[in-house]
Design an enzyme around this catalytic site. Structure first.
Site, PDB file in Angstrom:
ATOM      1  CD  GLU A   1      -4.901  -9.669  -0.909  1.00 43.14           C
ATOM      2  OE1 GLU A   1      -5.859  -9.840  -0.133  1.00 43.14           O
ATOM      3  OE2 GLU A   1      -3.813  -9.174  -0.541  1.00 43.14           O
TER       4      GLU A   1
ATOM      5  CG  ASP B   1      -1.793  -1.176   1.381  1.00 49.27           C
ATOM      6  OD1 ASP B   1      -1.373  -2.274   0.966  1.00 49.27           O
ATOM      7  OD2 ASP B   1      -2.911  -1.035   1.908  1.00 49.27           O
TER       8      ASP B   1
HETATM    9  C1  BGC Z   1      -5.892  -5.812  -0.298  1.00 46.04           C
HETATM   10  C2  BGC Z   1      -4.392  -5.716  -0.383  1.00 46.04           C
HETATM   11  C3  BGC Z   1      -3.906  -4.670   0.602  1.00 46.04           C
HETATM   12  C4  BGC Z   1      -4.407  -4.983   2.001  1.00 46.04           C
HETATM   13  C5  BGC Z   1      -4.041  -3.918   3.007  1.00 46.04           C
HETATM   14  C6  BGC Z   1      -6.296  -6.105   1.127  1.00 46.04           C
HETATM   15  O1  BGC Z   1      -7.682  -6.121   1.219  1.00 46.04           O
HETATM   16  O2  BGC Z   1      -6.377  -6.814  -1.142  1.00 46.04           O
HETATM   17  O3  BGC Z   1      -4.022  -5.355  -1.686  1.00 46.04           O
HETATM   18  O4  BGC Z   1      -2.536  -4.618   0.598  1.00 46.04           O
HETATM   19  O5  BGC Z   1      -5.813  -5.070   1.967  1.00 46.04           O
HETATM   20  O6  BGC Z   1      -4.626  -2.703   2.687  1.00 46.04           O
END
Ligand code: BGC
Length: 757
Positions: free
Chosen positions: A480, A353
């Site tokens: 994800e 992030d």
């Molecule tokens: C996202 C990730 C992110 C993480 C922390 C997750 O829901 O899919 O990309 O790094 O949250 O914000």
């Protein structure tokens, strides 16, 4: 108006936990949630919390089936000593917003002065009437300091007024069984080691259960009114009690000074705690407030964005930028947690992030801070090297997917460690820093080492296939909802970019910093032949493309999967991750967040606009935006493909994401990546900014409902101001030497003081 960025005018108990997030005060080092000093009744949901960036405890991770390379322990940013407590008694009646009568109430966030202010006109059950005005701040000038100015005006009574100001280690972290976005090991993890006092400064020192870290909070209280002063100590805290005889019309003012120090940063946290407390006590609240204002004036000077014609969005934009500042660490021990210092979601961990979503905001408004963020990664390179060995890579460094102290602590590898793009994301931030600041010395001292070491691991993960193509297998891309795949387009593309920049960095060092290159080559045992191999792999990089659909499949098998029927999925089944087993999700074409679309934003390269459009519309149909990292990128890319309506719709979801609690979990903290993404959506989306090879480009295209946007960027030592309306763009060079830029494909030379239209 920055001085009243957000306001709460009514007490709504169900909204309290969310507002504790929105009204938190932080300075990158400490964060204090906006809980009421006096507390709330047990039945009202409140998540009271104070956090120190990178102050964490560990817990052994238990796996029923444990495989090699699984992380040993979890890390959790701790809820530390509470210093926000102040209780008020009017004779025998205790002040609480939840009894008596509230005549009027307002809480505001003042982002110009850096304070949260609360004013309550309150009548007690027995009719005693007061106006309470509380101001609190986490000082930007003295990062260890949290201050409260507590002012009581007695309207109609005569008697005894008691104020109890305390610090306590009676705190605990929250935990959740069924939400992977929260930690599972809550509770109290602080043991009190010592309670002490010196010259009216009290100290409370605690130690974590497992990580062995110490935190100290010192407290002093200043009251000008003549009062009886007493102290009370328990095993977990200490209070100072002030007893004042009051008459109607009297005004009582207490200033509370709390200072947090820890063993991560200080050799003698206790001594430092006393020293800093003495200093800020002597300065007093007023002087500290003036320093806060000064700091924020200089922050807003480059950071502010003005939107004419959309007050709600304007507020959201400023709120988000202010939150980013509150979240960003300015020391080498810490970074920016996914929720900043506002809550316990994602346990205070640092993810990609920072580099991919938040970094550009700091890079283009405050390059010094941007450099510091990279230094955190540089300082954790050794941990990343160790991690690479655990993952069977004999060379290079693999950064952890989520971490506080530099060690991987993601227990679910398919959407954790498998996201090898963390390496290319960090490398990309280094490359951007180099391009935007021209700071080659940084590359010689730190940057090139990060590039070479991260590249080594990706080179090792990939290989040259029979057809000569370089392929990267068994990784997870940014989305994800698709895990452990071959040739994720995003990963391959960003790796190609990294490999190319290793070559550029090597050549630049060879020419300008030969001694530094020799030192580095010796330190990490790298030779040019290895860089040449990277270059070869970059040229041979396989980037999946489907000729029939004219799109880039997200990975090799993506198009073979069944398309998830989003139209017929009940609303209450979102976010999908809370309702379906990961395997069920992985079997489908469904995206949590942009992946290929994000790749086009970061590295548009030679991809024709038509293909970018095809990808955009293809993935948009199957994206749930279950991640808060999603809508901002769709907004930027909608701007890119000229779809103004979509650009605005997605943007409005991003700009007010926390203010309107659009993800439904703001009570667990702000969404810093989305906030950074929002900044990019203004500047890269509506401002159409791009930079490439030392060249800046602008192609503004603002929403029809806005009259204008105005923003500034710092680029290679210059400060540029860009103002765009629906028809014109005015660019001013506010500071620095003349520079060439492109505006709507036209090359322009900006001279100091000259305005270019
Ligand atoms: C996202 C990730 C992110 C993480 C922390 C997750 O829901 O899919 O990309 O790094 O949250 O914000």
């Amino acid at each position: 108006m920055k001085s009243r960025l957000i306001a709460e005018n009514q007490l709504v108990p169900e909204q309290l936990a969310v507002n504790e997030t929105l009204f938190h005060v932080a300075n990158g080092y400490i964060g204090v949630r906006g809980s009421f000093e006096e507390g709330v009744p047990a039945e009202v949901k409140s998540i009271r919390g104070t956090y120190i960036n990178a102050f964490y405890d560990t817990e052994k991770l238990h796996y029923e089936e444990r495989y090699t390379g699984f992380p040993d322990y979890s890390q959790c940013m701790l809820n530390v000593i509470d210093a926000q407590s102040i209780k008020l008694y009017l004779d025998d009646e205790e002040f609480s917003m939840f009894n008596g009568r509230i005549v009027s109430y307002q809480r505001t966030l003042d982002a110009e002065n850096g304070t949260v202010n609360r004013t309550v006109h309150w009548v007690s059950p027995q009719g005693r009437e007061i106006i309470l005005t509380v101001k609190r701040m986490a000082s930007f000038a003295v990062k260890e300091a949290f201050l409260i100015s507590y002012h009581v005006k007695c309207l109609n009574f005569k008697g005894l007024l008691n104020i109890i100001s305390n610090i306590t280690a009676d705190v605990s972290n929250m935990s959740a069984e069924f939400d992977p976005r929260l930690g599972t090991s809550g509770g109290n993890r602080l043991d009190v080691s010592r309670i002490n006092s010196r010259d009216d400064i009290f100290s409370l020192e605690c130690k974590t259960r497992n990580s062995g870290l110490s935190a100290v909070c010192t407290m002093s209280n200043k009251m000008d009114n003549s009062s009886k002063r007493m102290t009370a100590e328990t095993s977990r805290g200490v209070s100072e009690i002030f007893e004042v005889e009051v008459e109607s019309g009297d005004e009582i003012c207490l200033e509370k000074f709390a200072v947090y120090t820890d063993s991560v940063r200080f050799e003698q946290p206790l001594e430092e705690g006393f020293r800093i407390n003495r200093e800020i006590y002597q300065a007093g609240f007023k002087q500290m407030a003036a320093r806060q204002r000064q700091y924020l004036d200089s922050f807003w000077k480059n950071a502010d964005i003005t939107i004419e014609g959309d007050a709600e969005i304007q507020n959201g934009i400023r709120f988000n930028m202010y939150q980013l500042l509150q979240s960003a660490s300015n020391d080498k021990y810490s970074n920016i947690a996914a929720k900043g210092l506002s809550g316990e979601g994602y346990e205070g961990h640092y993810f990609w992030d920072t580099e991919t979503y938040i970094y550009p905001f700091f890079l283009f408004t405050n390059p010094g801070l941007a450099k510091n963020l990279l230094m955190f990664r540089y300082n954790t390179l050794d941990g990343a090297r160790k991690r690479a060995r655990e993952m069977a890579h004999s060379k290079g460094a693999l950064f952890p997917w989520r971490t506080i102290n530099g060690d991987e602590c993601s227990a679910y590898f398919p959407s954790g460690t498998a996201q090898y793009h963390i390496n290319t994301d960090i490398a990309h931030a280094v490359i951007q820093y180099w391009q935007v600041t021209g700071d080659t010395q940084f590359m010689a001292d730190f940057g090139a080492e990060i590039l070479f070491e991260t590249a080594r691991v990706l080179y090792d993960v990939g290989h040259f296939r029979n057809d000569g193509k370089f392929v990267i297998n068994e990784v997870t891309g940014p989305d994800e909802y698709t895990a452990c795949v071959n040739n994720n387009y995003y990963t391959n593309l960003t790796t190609q970019h990294l490999f190319e920049y290793c070559d550029s960095a090597w050549k630049m060092l060879k020419q300008s910093f030969p001694a530094a290159l020799d030192r580095l080559a010796e330190k990490i045992n790298i030779v040019f032949e290895e860089i040449a191999e990277f270059k070869k792999a970059a040229c041979a990089m396989y980037l999946p493309f489907d000729k029939k659909l004219q799109i880039h499949p997200q990975d090799d098998s993506f198009l073979e999967r069944k398309v998830w029927d989003l139209d017929n999925t009940p609303k209450e089944k979102f976010p999908l991750l809370l309702h379906y087993h990961p395997l069920h999700i992985y079997r489908h074409q469904v995206c949590k967040q942009p992946d290929t679309v994000l790749a086009h934003f970061l590295l548009e390269g030679q991809v024709p606009l038509e293909i970018i459009k095809n990808d955009y519309y293809y993935y948009e149909k199957i994206t749930t935006h279950d991640s808060s990292l999603s809508t901002c990128i769709f907004s930027i890319m909608a701007s890119r493909i000229g779809d103004k309506k979509r650009a605005y719709d997605y943007f409005s979801k991003t700009a007010r994401l926390d203010l309107d609690n659009l993800q439904g979990n703001t009570e667990h903290g702000i969404h810093t990546a989305a906030m950074g993404g929002m900044w990019m959506a203004v500047v890269f989306g509506f401002g159409g900014m791009r930079f490439n090879g030392g060249q800046l480009y602008f192609r503004p295209n603002i929403p029809d409902c806005w009259k204008s946007i105005e923003f500034k960027v710092v680029y290679r030592g210059r400060v540029l101001q860009i103002k765009a309306t629906g028809t014109d763009t005015i660019i001013k060079l506010l500071d620095g030497d003349a520079i060439n830029i492109y505006l709507n494909d036209k090359l322009l030379k900006l001279e100091p003081e000259e305005v270019t239209v």
